[in-house]
Scaffold this active site. Sequence first.
Site, mmCIF file in Angstrom:
data_model
loop_
_atom_site.group_PDB
_atom_site.id
_atom_site.type_symbol
_atom_site.label_atom_id
_atom_site.label_comp_id
_atom_site.label_asym_id
_atom_site.label_seq_id
_atom_site.Cartn_x
_atom_site.Cartn_y
_atom_site.Cartn_z
ATOM 1 N NE ARG A 30 -3.895 2.106 2.491
ATOM 2 C CZ ARG A 30 -3.263 3.673 3.261
ATOM 3 N NH1 ARG A 30 -2.046 3.609 3.178
ATOM 4 N NH2 ARG A 30 -4.030 4.263 3.290
ATOM 5 C CE LYS A 37 -7.868 4.693 4.053
ATOM 6 N NZ LYS A 37 -8.896 3.817 3.426
ATOM 7 C CB SER A 97 -12.369 -1.687 2.217
ATOM 8 O OG SER A 97 -11.151 -1.884 2.474
#
Length: 212
Positions: free
Chosen positions: A39, A139, A110
């Site tokens: 990511r 995040k 998600s």
Amino acid sequence: MKRTDLAVYFIMGTANCTSDPLIVLEESLKAGITIFQLREKGEHALKGQELEHFAIACQTLCKQYHVPFIVNDDVDLASKIDADGVHVGQDDRALEEIRTKFKGKIVGVSVHAREEMMKAVEGGADYVGIGPIYQTKSKPDAKKPAGVTFLHQARIMYPEFPVVAIGGITEQNASEVVQAGADGVAVISAICESPNIPATVQSFHSLSQDFK
């Protein structure tokens, strides 16, 4: 995919590491993570050729340890380097389009609510990530922490569907997540910032096994 593949789901990008990210990844692989997601986000995130080279380096390590290699969001990159799978959010491409382009690969989604969960399962997702469970610093644009209520509901809705929990999960709170129904925990900081990665990974493994 098997639900046990999600037991210790490590997510990482270069911005998450204070030391060489490839060293962190290999140490995590040696310690026993069961799946890895690249990511690469943030202001100084790698792009273009640099990102592709880094992704291939991560993929090569994962192959050595026989651990699935997943790319976050970037379906084109995942397809180009023949990654094992891709993980997407609610704002990314339509699941049906990804499923068509990424035949025979792992597709994770998600989800944050009942309707999203149903759509992911019916649309052909291989697993879902539910969160953020707790407050997360990895995040900045994460949704408000939801706790384990929806996670527990999702497990009741789909008793056998692969589910991993994410968001602020640590060695201290992971037991609550697994008890609520998660097949495993997805973590970034807990491993990237661990002073003892092998011990941290084994701790998560033990928690997953204790509640099965």
